[in-house]
Every structure is written in C-alpha cells, then in structure tokens.
Design an enzyme around this catalytic site. Structure first.
Site, PDB file in Angstrom:
ATOM      1  N   CYS A   1      31.162 -48.857  36.003  1.00  0.00           N
ATOM      2  CA  CYS A   1      32.117 -47.835  36.402  1.00  0.00           C
ATOM      3  C   CYS A   1      33.312 -48.502  37.058  1.00  0.00           C
ATOM      4  O   CYS A   1      33.393 -49.718  37.146  1.00  0.00           O
ATOM      5  CB  CYS A   1      31.457 -46.882  37.391  1.00  0.00           C
ATOM      6  SG  CYS A   1      30.941 -47.736  38.871  1.00  0.00           S
TER       7      CYS A   1
ATOM      8  N   ASP B   1      12.331 -57.601  16.812  1.00  0.00           N
ATOM      9  CA  ASP B   1      13.259 -58.181  17.776  1.00  0.00           C
ATOM     10  C   ASP B   1      13.283 -59.689  17.741  1.00  0.00           C
ATOM     11  O   ASP B   1      14.222 -60.287  18.225  1.00  0.00           O
ATOM     12  CB  ASP B   1      12.893 -57.729  19.187  1.00  0.00           C
ATOM     13  CG  ASP B   1      11.670 -58.449  19.699  1.00  0.00           C
ATOM     14  OD1 ASP B   1      10.737 -58.622  18.900  1.00  0.00           O
ATOM     15  OD2 ASP B   1      11.643 -58.835  20.866  1.00  0.00           O
TER      16      ASP B   1
ATOM     17  N   CYS C   1      32.950 -51.359  39.548  1.00  0.00           N
ATOM     18  CA  CYS C   1      32.738 -52.729  39.067  1.00  0.00           C
ATOM     19  C   CYS C   1      34.070 -53.408  38.789  1.00  0.00           C
ATOM     20  O   CYS C   1      34.264 -54.571  39.144  1.00  0.00           O
ATOM     21  CB  CYS C   1      31.898 -52.730  37.796  1.00  0.00           C
ATOM     22  SG  CYS C   1      30.284 -51.992  37.994  1.00  0.00           S
TER      23      CYS C   1
ATOM     24  N   ASP D   1      11.549 -62.335  13.079  1.00  0.00           N
ATOM     25  CA  ASP D   1      11.686 -61.080  12.340  1.00  0.00           C
ATOM     26  C   ASP D   1      12.989 -61.010  11.563  1.00  0.00           C
ATOM     27  O   ASP D   1      13.149 -60.165  10.703  1.00  0.00           O
ATOM     28  CB  ASP D   1      11.654 -59.877  13.291  1.00  0.00           C
ATOM     29  CG  ASP D   1      10.331 -59.738  13.986  1.00  0.00           C
ATOM     30  OD1 ASP D   1       9.308 -59.890  13.293  1.00  0.00           O
ATOM     31  OD2 ASP D   1      10.314 -59.497  15.195  1.00  0.00           O
TER      32      ASP D   1
ATOM     33  N   ASP E   1       7.315 -54.502  14.294  1.00  0.00           N
ATOM     34  CA  ASP E   1       6.855 -55.780  14.812  1.00  0.00           C
ATOM     35  C   ASP E   1       6.058 -55.456  16.072  1.00  0.00           C
ATOM     36  O   ASP E   1       6.196 -54.375  16.639  1.00  0.00           O
ATOM     37  CB  ASP E   1       8.090 -56.635  15.140  1.00  0.00           C
ATOM     38  CG  ASP E   1       7.736 -57.871  15.932  1.00  0.00           C
ATOM     39  OD1 ASP E   1       6.780 -58.546  15.535  1.00  0.00           O
ATOM     40  OD2 ASP E   1       8.412 -58.143  16.928  1.00  0.00           O
TER      41      ASP E   1
END
Lengths: 51, 768
Positions: free
Chosen positions: B71, B659, B74, B663, B480
């Site tokens: 936001c 992931d 930051c 894979d 996976d």
C-alpha cells in the site's frame, strides 16, 4: 447556418485541445503508475516527513 | 525479543523504523490480515552492485524489483528511508510495476550499502537490467492508447457531423451544406484512419505477406475501402459518405484490442517480476582466498564457488569442501533434504541448508541441469503450439466468406443489375462494414478481459491468451504432490502422548538452525523461542548443546544413539542425559483445502490423479488424504512427460498442476498447466496460469471460470453470427445506409459486451 462557421471550428478546437492534453499527459508519464499516483495523493508533502 | 512481535524480523524492522525517526509508518500502515508478513530474509540481500550503472556525472543508478509492496505506506517508507541517506539523489517507487529506481552520488558498488536499509525492512529486492526488461509490450500498449485517443476524438466529431447529414436527408438540407459537412468529415477522418488504423493495417500486411488471412484483413480492407469510397463520393458530391462508420468501427475495435493487450500485459508483467526474483549472482573464491560477488555470466567452469547456508545454489558442480544438506525439492520433488559432502554432485536451483559449501563449477547457465530441463520443456511445448484461439479459428473460416460476399455483391450489382460500378462498390463496402467483425472482434476479447480480470483479483494470473479456452476443454487433472497437493515443507505430526515441555525444549535447540525440520518444530510450537546459547550444528546429523548436566542432542536416529531402523516419515530425536529420547515425526502437510478442492473437481466430472517424483509410501498417503484414488510415484521428469503423452494419445485433455523444476517439462507437455506462485521460476515460465496463496481452491475456481467463459464466448460468437445473418442480406440488397450500419454495429457490440459482463456475476459468486 452562419453559426456553423463558428460552431464547427470551436467544437473541433475544443476536441483537439482535449486530445492534445491527453497525449501530453501520456507522454509525460502520468499513466505510468496509476496505482501509486492514486495512493500518493493521500500522503502529506514528503518534505515534512523526510528532512 | 520485544513483546508483541511475531518474529525477530518484525522486531528488527520496527527498531530500524524507530531509529530513523519514521514511527509515523505505523500510523499509515493499513493492516490487512490477508497480506504476507514482511520478514527480512537473509537469503534476499539486494546484491545490486553488479547491476548498478555509472551515469558518468558522479552518480550511479540501480533498477530493482520490489517484492512485498502492499500500500501507500510501503511506498512512503521505502522512499523516506532512502531519502535519509545523504548520498541518495533520487528514489522513486512505481507501485503499478513494483519497481524502484534509485540514484546516488558515488560509485556503482555503493549500491548494496545504499539499499541495505530497505532490505532490512523486509522488502525483497531483485536488481535487473532495465535494458532487458524495456519490453515491447509496454510500448505497444502506449501506441494503442494513442491510436484509441485519436480514433475517439475523430469518431465523436465525425459522428456529430453525420447526425446533421442524416437528419438533413429528410429535412431538405442543401447539397452545398451536405458537401461541406462531408468535406469536414473527410478532413477529420482520413488522417485519423491513417493513424489509428495502423495496428490493423500492419497486422493485415503481416498476415497477407505470410500467405494467410486473419481478422485484421477484412477490417483493414473494409476501413480502407469505406474511406476511399467516401472520399470518392464526397468529391463527386454524392449523398452518402461512410467516414463515420469507418472511424467508429476503428474506435470500437481499438477499445477491444487495448483492453485485451492491457490484461495480458499485466499478467506478463507479473510473470517477469517473478522471474527477476531468481538469483543472478554468486560468490567466487579466488586462488588467493578472496571472495567476490559476481553476476552469473562472469563465472567459468572450474571456478570455486562459495554457497552460504540458506543460499540457493546457482551452478551445477561437485562439492569440494563442507558438509551440509541440500533441499532438492525443486529438482526431484523429494521433501526430505539430501546430505551433501565432498564429492556429491549438486545442481543449480537447489538450496544449501545447514553449512557453507565450496563447490567446483561444472556447468553454468546453458549447461546446467536446469537448462536441460528447460530444453525438455521447450521440446514438449512445440506440441502445444498448434493450438489456435477460438476467435482466430472462426476468423480463418469467416474472413474469406466476408470477402466473397462483398465481391459477389459488387459483381452482382455491376454486372447482373447493371448499376454504375461506383454504386456497386458502395454496396460491396456496406457488406464489408456491416459484416465487419466488430462484434466478432469484440466477442472473445471482452469475455477474456472480464474473466481474467475477475481471476486476477483472486490472485490467479493467466499468462497465455488461449489458456481459458484450453482449460474449459479439460477432462483430466494431474496434480504433483510436493508443493502442489502439499505445502512442500514438513510439519510436525501431533502426538498426544508427548510431553508439551519436550517440544519447548526441542524448539530451544531448533531455533539455532535453518533446517526445514527444525523450522517445523518452531512452527509447531506456534510462538517464538529464544535460541539456546552455543548450540553447535553438525551438518547432516543434528544440533548439540552442552547443558550443565551433560550434552543435549537434537537430530537423526544415529546422531542421538537411538536403536532401530529409520521410519518412513522424516523424524528427529531429542536426547537428554538421564531421560528417554523423545521422538518427533514429520509429514508434508496437505494444503488445507486439498480434499475439498479434489471433491469439487470430482463433482465437476473430472478424473483426478497424482503424479510425483516422491517415494510411493509418501505419495500414497497424500493421495489417500486428498481423496484421490489414482497415483504414480517415483517418476522422473521424462517419465512424467511420457505419462502425459500417454494420456494425450488416449484422447484426454489434461490440466497439469505442479511447482517443481522436475514438473516443468510435464507442465509444458500437458494441454494446459497451472503453477503456484511459490513454484520454481522455470515452472512458472512453463505454466499457462500462476496462482497465489496457500489454498488449492484456485485450481477449481479457475476451471469453473474457464468453463463459464467458454460458454459466454460461444454465445457471443453465435450472437455475432446471428446479427450478420440478418444484416448481410440487407447489405447485399443495397438497403444499408450509413445510419443503419452505424446503429447495427453499435448494437451488436453492446449486446456482445453485455453478455460478457454476465461473467462478472459468476466470478463473484463462485464458492470460495
């Protein structure tokens, strides 16, 4: 009919002004960070905070 | 540690903020429970120095990607922290692209010192080469926006004049006035068409010079002919001009194209952002023992590289010195770390866990296992290249029909009915304009935008234009295990018989280690613990601590002197003098909603199976817990691809969710693929869809949206087709005036857009 001689150029000039303003703001980077700009406006003047 | 902080990281961040006198951050900070906590990660130091540029005027700049921007607070905090440094000339955060540009007085190698306060606040910084990321996409988007602005301006003004002319046809407007109006329209419309039509003219030219037709061809042809004919009519003082139709058509189409481009640009941007966060530098040990951080492209085979504990290994090589454990989950899918000692081969992308390692480099960049996997992935991806988006398929059949209809109209009127060729050409242009794929051109992009916008708000990024369409056709889901079905990190199995104090004691030792099992112990305790002093880490074995009454040990069965064989789950023992060893067993926990999501997939009529590189026992347990009957374990990347190819040969349309690095080829081989945002970079690059968060529900949600979107897109194509069925005969018969064409065109576009907007409701109401 005579009024058209004024009204058409006026309409075109106003439209062209808007277009120019848009193209200028696009070129000067005002659309680069719409999200940040929307939130920065809520911050105070940065000079108060920083120095 | 101070009270009220979740971790030492937050306490450190607060201390940094207070020391700088920036306490007002906490007034500004908008608390949001769904956000990731900012924790300084020792592995995420900036390392910007190799990428900083000397500007030649005594200052240097660095471009960085910032992770963890939530936001305005930051932005404010980062810019304010940097502005306190007297060396910093300029610092600006771009919230939309999540980039930070810093300029400072001094040499480029000051970069890390300048940026260190930002990293201490917990923002992960990834430097990048701005030249490499100055992407064509953003330029193209800007060009479209400019074309859109010009077309909008021209369309508004020409339409205004046209309304006057249309009413003049009934109201007895003088020929001279009408011609004047036409000339003014021409003066506005012709430059505008030339400028705003470029994306279509160029697209049509590319398609034609490649010997095929695309949606751009009838658009370019229609607009050109309409403009040329209108000019001709204006010159010979004819009653009708089509300037308004030509420019309004361009305006509508540009809206569709711009939105489409923007939605995809956002997704591309996010993917580039994720990719930039990978490691790009490594520590090279010189012959004289000096250590230097250098970018990966300056490392050579045979160099010695030092990898700190907790750091990701950047090269393929052989361990020269050091004993540690390596988290190979990315490569093998194995959730338990593998021991590494001199002689062990290690691969780029894996993480060194417990102690520093010196590695002799065997391969960098192109030569690594990582690149091997990328090549395997690219080979698999070729098979998917044939997939063409629905709109393009329709356009391919439809465009020739439009051209033939227009040609037939021209020939029919000029030869068959004997009207002057100008008149016949005018009718032919009317056919081109009316059939013109305005609705068709909008039909699919609008659906895509609404669907991808809805998904993006839920943290699901669509990377490919045809992903939704391919998702809608899926009948099999392959998951996976490690990191997809499960969270990909071990967690403690609760044991009622264990004394809670044992856990506290074990966590006291574990706090000294970054090992995943030690971290799991601390997570299981659920509150921060202070590390006991002088805990010694024995890489690959465990931790020891000299208590007054003797040595405490936390580690493997052998390290703690416990008899018996290793269990089939990862385990730790806590051995204390004079007491029986305490056993801690760990498992890789399922994602919290895994079973519910699998249930939804089953109910949607999909076949669900698990394909993993992990051991059969672990896979069987995870599959059973998630309610999946079919599974395959111990499959390597090539076997995964082969398995998916087998499914494809059996006529299945497969969605692969995974992931790991292992894979990636399978993700590319499946007809469509999804990857969590925590996945390996390569997997995210291969996946069509990237989803964020700890839940598995986005998989089912995305499938649901994809099916709804496919239905809307088909309906839209049918609507556009129906409209053409009604309008074309009128145009062929010469009954379409510019007014009719303009109204029909707008109406069909609005209907198509309204139908697509129905998706908004379905993306809002889907079951969470």
């Amino acid at each position: 009919m005579d009024s058209l001689i004024f009204l058409i150029p006026v309409a075109l000039i106003l439209g062209a002004l808007g277009l120019t303003a848009f193209l200028w703001s696009l070129r000067s980077g005002q659309f680069d960070d719409p999200e940040g700009a929307a939130r920065r406006i809520l911050l105070d003047d940065p000079r108060d905070d920083r120095r | 540690m101070a009270d009220g902080f979740c971790c030492t990281g937050c306490a450190a961040a607060r201390a940094t903020v207070e020391a700088l006198g920036l306490d007002r951050f906490y007034e500004r900070f908008v608390s949001d429970a769904g956000l990731r906590a900012l924790r300084p990660d020792p592995a995420a130091q900036p390392e910007a120095a190799p990428f900083a540029r000397d500007r030649g005027d005594g200052t240097a700049t660095a471009h960085l990607m910032v992770d963890g921007l939530h936001c305005a607070a930051c932005i404010w905090l980062i810019e304010a922290v940097l502005a306190r440094d007297p060396r910093v000339v300029h610092a600006r955060v771009n919230m939309t692209t999540r980039r930070l540009v810093v300029q400072w007085r001094g040499a480029p190698d000051l970069a890390d010192a300048v940026l260190a306060p930002v990293a201490r606040l917990g923002f992960a910084l990834a430097p990048f080469d701005p030249a490499r990321l100055a992407d064509a996409g953003a330029l193209e988007e800007r060009r479209l926006l400019r074309a859109l602005a010009v077309a909008g301006f021209a369309a508004g003004n020409v339409m205004l004049l046209s309304v006057a002319v249309w009413s003049g046809h009934d109201g007895g407007m003088g020929t001279a006035t009408r011609d004047l109006m036409h000339w003014i329209s021409a003066a506005i419309a012709m430059p505008a068409v030339l400028y705003a039509g470029r994306p279509y003219f160029e697209g049509a030219w590319r398609a034609l010079s490649a010997g095929r037709t695309s949606m751009d061809v009838p658009i370019a042809l229609g607009v050109t002919l309409a403009t040329a004919m209108s000019l001709f009519e204006t010159i010979r003082s004819g009653p009708y001009a089509y300037f308004d139709s030509a420019i309004t058509l361009l305006f509508f189409l540009l809206i569709g194209r711009y939105l489409d481009h923007r939605a995809r640009g956002r997704a591309r941007e996010a993917a580039a952002h994720l990719l930039a966060l990978r490691i790009q530098a490594a520590t090279v040990l010189g012959a004289d023992g000096t250590a230097e951080r250098v970018p990966l492209d300056r490392i050579h085979t045979g160099d010695s590289v030092l990898v700190a504990a907790g750091e990701r290994i950047a090269v393929d090589g052989i361990v020269q010195a050091g004993r540690s454990e390596v988290d190979t989950a990315l490569v093998t899918g194995e959730s338990v770390p593998a021991p590494a000692a001199p002689g062990t081969a290690v691969f780029a992308g894996t993480v060194n866990l417990s102690a520093p390692l010196t590695i002799r480099v065997k391969a960098i960049g192109e030569g690594t296992l990582l690149s091997e996997i990328v090549r395997l992935m690219e080979a698999a991806e070729h098979g998917r290249g044939r997939m063409v988006a629905l709109a393009d398929r329709v356009a391919r059949r439809y465009a020739p029909v439009v051209h033939l209809a227009a040609l037939a109209t021209f020939l029919g009127w000029s030869l068959g009915m004997g009207v002057p060729w100008q008149q016949a050409l005018l009718y032919a242009v009317a056919v081109l304009i009316v059939t013109c794929p305005c609705a068709l051109g909008l039909a699919v992009p609008v659906v895509q935008i609404v669907a991808s916008g809805g998904l993006m708000r839920r943290g699901v990024l669509l990377k490919s234009a045809t992903a939704l369409e391919r998702l809608a056709a899926v009948d099999t889901v392959v998951l996976d295990k490690t990191g997809t079905l499960t969270l990909g990190r071990p967690s403690l199995i609760p044991d009622g018989a264990r004394d809670p104090d044992d856990l506290v004691a074990a966590a006291g030792l574990a706090a000294a280690s970054r090992h995943p099992l030690a971290q799991a112990l601390i997570n299981a305790l659920g509150r921060p613990v202070a590390a006991a002093d002088d805990v010694v880490e024995h890489p690959g074995q465990g931790l020891s601590w000299s208590a007054p009454e003797g040595e405490w040990r936390l580690g493997s069965r052998a390290f703690c002197g416990v008899a018996g064989n290793e269990g089939d789950t990862p385990e730790l023992f806590l051995a204390r003098p004079g007491r029986a060893p305490v056993h801690f067993a760990f498992t890789d926990m399922l994602r919290p909603d895994a079973a519910a999501t699998v249930g939804r997939l089953h109910r949607a009529g999909l076949r669900v199976l698990v394909l993993s590189g992990d051991r059969p026992a672990a896979v069987a347990r995870a599959a059973a817990a998630a309610g999946i009957g079919e599974w395959q374990a111990a499959t390597d990347p090539a076997a995964k691809v082969a398995f998916l190819e087998g499914l494809a040969r059996a006529g299945r349309r497969v969605l692969m969710v995974g992931d790991g690095l292992n894979d990636a080829p399978a993700l590319a081989a499946a007809s469509v693929s999804m990857s969590p945002a925590a996945a390996a970079d390569v997997s995210q690059a291969a996946a069509d869809v990237v989803f964020q968060g700890w839940a598995l529900a986005p998989v089912a949600d995305t499938l649901q949206v994809a099916r709804a979107a496919a239905a809307r897109a088909r309906e839209n194509l049918v609507l556009a087709g129906l409209y053409n069925l009604c309008a074309v005969p009128l145009a062929v018969l010469g009954q379409v005036t510019p007014l009719v064409a303009a109204i029909a065109m707008s109406t069909s576009s609005i209907i198509v857009i309204a139908n697509a907007m129905r998706l908004v409701r379905s993306t809002r109401t889907w079951t969470a």
